[in-house]
Write an enzyme that holds these catalytic residues in place. Structure first.
Site, mmCIF file in Angstrom:
data_model
loop_
_atom_site.group_PDB
_atom_site.id
_atom_site.type_symbol
_atom_site.label_atom_id
_atom_site.label_comp_id
_atom_site.label_asym_id
_atom_site.label_seq_id
_atom_site.Cartn_x
_atom_site.Cartn_y
_atom_site.Cartn_z
ATOM 1 N N MET A 188 -8.617 8.698 -0.357
ATOM 2 C CA MET A 188 -9.485 9.067 0.781
ATOM 3 C C MET A 188 -9.974 10.494 0.604
ATOM 4 O O MET A 188 -9.176 11.392 0.321
ATOM 5 C CB MET A 188 -8.701 8.967 2.079
ATOM 6 C CG MET A 188 -8.111 7.601 2.322
ATOM 7 S SD MET A 188 -7.171 7.584 3.852
ATOM 8 C CE MET A 188 -6.620 5.889 3.882
ATOM 9 N N GLY A 221 0.781 -2.248 4.073
ATOM 10 C CA GLY A 221 1.350 -0.902 4.039
ATOM 11 C C GLY A 221 2.486 -0.792 5.017
ATOM 12 O O GLY A 221 3.671 -0.864 4.669
ATOM 13 N N PHE A 255 -6.603 5.034 7.827
ATOM 14 C CA PHE A 255 -5.202 5.198 8.239
ATOM 15 C C PHE A 255 -4.429 3.897 8.065
ATOM 16 O O PHE A 255 -5.002 2.815 8.209
ATOM 17 C CB PHE A 255 -5.131 5.621 9.717
ATOM 18 C CG PHE A 255 -5.946 6.858 10.000
ATOM 19 C CD1 PHE A 255 -5.405 8.124 9.791
ATOM 20 C CD2 PHE A 255 -7.260 6.751 10.435
ATOM 21 C CE1 PHE A 255 -6.160 9.261 10.016
ATOM 22 C CE2 PHE A 255 -8.028 7.883 10.660
ATOM 23 C CZ PHE A 255 -7.482 9.152 10.456
ATOM 24 N N GLY A 256 -3.138 4.030 7.804
ATOM 25 C CA GLY A 256 -2.259 2.877 7.809
ATOM 26 C C GLY A 256 -1.837 2.562 9.237
ATOM 27 O O GLY A 256 -2.080 3.345 10.163
ATOM 28 N N HIS A 292 -1.132 -1.114 -4.374
ATOM 29 C CA HIS A 292 -2.412 -0.775 -3.754
ATOM 30 C C HIS A 292 -2.419 0.736 -3.499
ATOM 31 O O HIS A 292 -1.524 1.264 -2.822
ATOM 32 C CB HIS A 292 -2.604 -1.544 -2.448
ATOM 33 C CG HIS A 292 -3.947 -1.354 -1.821
ATOM 34 N ND1 HIS A 292 -5.079 -2.041 -2.239
ATOM 35 C CD2 HIS A 292 -4.359 -0.537 -0.823
ATOM 36 C CE1 HIS A 292 -6.119 -1.659 -1.503
ATOM 37 N NE2 HIS A 292 -5.711 -0.745 -0.637
ATOM 38 N N MET A 330 -11.938 5.216 -1.041
ATOM 39 C CA MET A 330 -12.648 5.457 0.217
ATOM 40 C C MET A 330 -13.288 6.825 0.093
ATOM 41 O O MET A 330 -12.806 7.826 0.620
ATOM 42 C CB MET A 330 -11.672 5.374 1.398
ATOM 43 C CG MET A 330 -11.296 3.935 1.734
ATOM 44 S SD MET A 330 -9.732 3.798 2.608
ATOM 45 C CE MET A 330 -8.608 3.777 1.224
ATOM 46 N N ASP A 369 -7.319 -6.085 3.685
ATOM 47 C CA ASP A 369 -6.691 -4.765 3.743
ATOM 48 C C ASP A 369 -6.736 -4.196 5.159
ATOM 49 O O ASP A 369 -7.804 -3.856 5.663
ATOM 50 C CB ASP A 369 -7.424 -3.832 2.766
ATOM 51 C CG ASP A 369 -6.729 -2.492 2.616
ATOM 52 O OD1 ASP A 369 -5.626 -2.304 3.172
ATOM 53 O OD2 ASP A 369 -7.310 -1.619 1.935
ATOM 54 N N GLY A 370 -5.558 -4.093 5.782
ATOM 55 C CA GLY A 370 -5.454 -3.452 7.093
ATOM 56 C C GLY A 370 -4.821 -4.350 8.143
ATOM 57 O O GLY A 370 -5.339 -5.433 8.433
ATOM 58 N N GLY A 371 -3.674 -3.930 8.644
ATOM 59 C CA GLY A 371 -3.051 -4.683 9.729
ATOM 60 C C GLY A 371 -2.497 -6.030 9.318
ATOM 61 O O GLY A 371 -2.346 -6.926 10.151
ATOM 62 N N HIS A 375 -8.174 1.739 -4.451
ATOM 63 C CA HIS A 375 -9.190 1.543 -3.418
ATOM 64 C C HIS A 375 -9.804 2.903 -3.077
ATOM 65 O O HIS A 375 -9.143 3.743 -2.467
ATOM 66 C CB HIS A 375 -8.499 0.897 -2.201
ATOM 67 C CG HIS A 375 -9.355 0.734 -0.999
ATOM 68 N ND1 HIS A 375 -8.829 0.469 0.258
ATOM 69 C CD2 HIS A 375 -10.706 0.789 -0.818
ATOM 70 C CE1 HIS A 375 -9.808 0.362 1.136
ATOM 71 N NE2 HIS A 375 -10.956 0.564 0.513
ATOM 72 N N SER A 428 0.831 -1.204 0.000
ATOM 73 C CA SER A 428 0.000 0.000 0.000
ATOM 74 C C SER A 428 0.865 1.253 0.000
ATOM 75 O O SER A 428 1.604 1.524 0.950
ATOM 76 C CB SER A 428 -0.925 0.012 1.218
ATOM 77 O OG SER A 428 -1.603 1.250 1.250
ATOM 78 N N MET A 456 -12.135 -5.119 4.573
ATOM 79 C CA MET A 456 -11.349 -4.232 5.434
ATOM 80 C C MET A 456 -11.166 -4.909 6.789
ATOM 81 O O MET A 456 -12.141 -5.274 7.450
ATOM 82 C CB MET A 456 -12.060 -2.891 5.632
ATOM 83 C CG MET A 456 -12.122 -2.002 4.394
ATOM 84 S SD MET A 456 -10.524 -1.700 3.613
ATOM 85 C CE MET A 456 -9.570 -1.004 4.960
ATOM 86 N N ASP A 502 -4.563 3.967 -2.184
ATOM 87 C CA ASP A 502 -5.696 4.355 -1.343
ATOM 88 C C ASP A 502 -6.104 5.804 -1.574
ATOM 89 O O ASP A 502 -5.329 6.723 -1.305
ATOM 90 C CB ASP A 502 -5.309 4.205 0.135
ATOM 91 C CG ASP A 502 -5.211 2.754 0.562
ATOM 92 O OD1 ASP A 502 -6.169 2.000 0.320
ATOM 93 O OD2 ASP A 502 -4.175 2.384 1.145
HETATM 94 C C1 DX5 Z 1 -6.615 1.798 5.243
HETATM 95 C C2 DX5 Z 1 -6.134 1.539 3.836
HETATM 96 C C3 DX5 Z 1 -5.107 0.493 3.769
HETATM 97 C C4 DX5 Z 1 -3.828 0.835 4.477
HETATM 98 C C5 DX5 Z 1 -3.244 -0.442 4.995
HETATM 99 O O1 DX5 Z 1 -7.672 2.652 5.231
HETATM 100 O O2 DX5 Z 1 -7.203 1.136 3.006
HETATM 101 O O3 DX5 Z 1 -4.834 0.094 2.425
HETATM 102 O O4 DX5 Z 1 -2.898 1.485 3.656
HETATM 103 O O5 DX5 Z 1 -2.152 -0.125 5.779
HETATM 104 P P1 DX5 Z 1 -1.576 -1.126 6.882
HETATM 105 O O6 DX5 Z 1 -1.114 -2.335 6.125
HETATM 106 O O7 DX5 Z 1 -0.460 -0.323 7.468
HETATM 107 O O8 DX5 Z 1 -2.676 -1.431 7.848
HETATM 108 ZN ZN ZN Z 2 -6.717 0.155 1.000
#
Ligand code: DX5
Ligand code: ZN
Length: 223
Positions: free
Chosen positions: A37, A197, A143-144, A33, A68, A175-177, A66, A8, A137, A35
């Site tokens: 926002m 990410g 946020f990352g 990827h 958002m 996607d996420g964590g 992606h 990401s 998600m 993002d």
């Molecule tokens: C969160 C994003 C993710 C984010 C993932 O809203 O959609 O794509 O970049 O980041 P990590 O892998 O750090 O959770």
């Molecule tokens: Zn994403």
């Protein structure tokens, strides 16, 4: 199918983006990827068309964009022009999801649908045959670097069963964590695409981290 890794860009160094893009190009990653926002659908603003166009200029792998954002229908054509190969919209942001998905595919992109952590995969029952990818998600988007939500495993398993019955080509993206500590379990539950990410870009050797995530082998599963 061998699983895909999608670093990401949200966690990349925006002051030196080209170097991070080249790193992903040379790595074993499969997609970028990206993002987007809007500060309305999520409590954060990332970047828009000029940045995506610049990424596309250097990227040698597909852009997995992606969105958002609310009302994505207004911008589908611009995302295509900016270089999106896969375009994912949020189910919570689309009143006429079938129309949106049809428009994305009509523009020549793969169509994805993203679900927030609280949104049931059951809502995909009447659209699953029309889409290429579901992005589950595993954090609340915005946020990352957030903590992975464990209920995601339950959703992956349920969605995998739905896909086996209705769309065997469907890709399930998480996607996420996501990182080394949960990647194997996610694949075992039925994931195809791992977005990472923080796990990649905060590591001292991002190329090696991508390789580690990619080399996890399905045949190491003790099922
Ligand atoms: C969160 C994003 C993710 C984010 C993932 O809203 O959609 O794509 O970049 O980041 P990590 O892998 O750090 O959770
Ligand atoms: Zn994403």
């Amino acid at each position: 199918m061998k699983h895909l890794i999608a670093p990401s860009i949200l966690s990349a160094d925006f002051a030196n983006l080209q170097a991070d893009i080249e790193m992903v190009n040379e790595s074993q990653a499969d997609w970028f990827h990206v993002d987007v926002m809007d500060g309305v659908f999520v409590p954060n603003i990332s970047f828009g068309f000029p940045v995506i166009t610049a990424i596309k200029h250097h990227a040698k792998k597909p852009l997995d964009v992606h969105l958002m954002m609310v009302d994505p229908d207004r911008y589908l054509e611009q995302f295509k022009k900016a270089g999106a190969d896969i375009l994912t919209v949020h189910i919570e942001a689309c009143t006429h999801l079938h129309r949106t998905v049809s428009a994305i595919k009509g523009l020549g992109m793969k169509a994805g649908v993203a679900l927030n952590p609280h949104t049931s995969v059951d809502l995909l029952e009447d659209i699953i045959e029309d889409i290429d990818l579901v992005c589950l998600m595993s954090v609340n988007p915005g946020f990352g670097g957030q903590k992975f939500i464990e209920n995601t495993y339950h959703k992956i398993k349920k969605l995998r069963a739905m896909a086996l019955a209705h769309n065997t080509d469907l890709l399930i993206e998480i996607d996420g964590g996501v990182g080394k500590s949960n990647a194997l379990a996610l694949l075992k539950a039925g994931a195809d695409v791992l977005v990472a990410g923080n796990a990649v870009f905060a590591d001292e050797n991002p190329t090696e981290m991508i390789a580690e995530l990619k080399k996890i082998r399905l045949d190491t599963f003790e099922v």
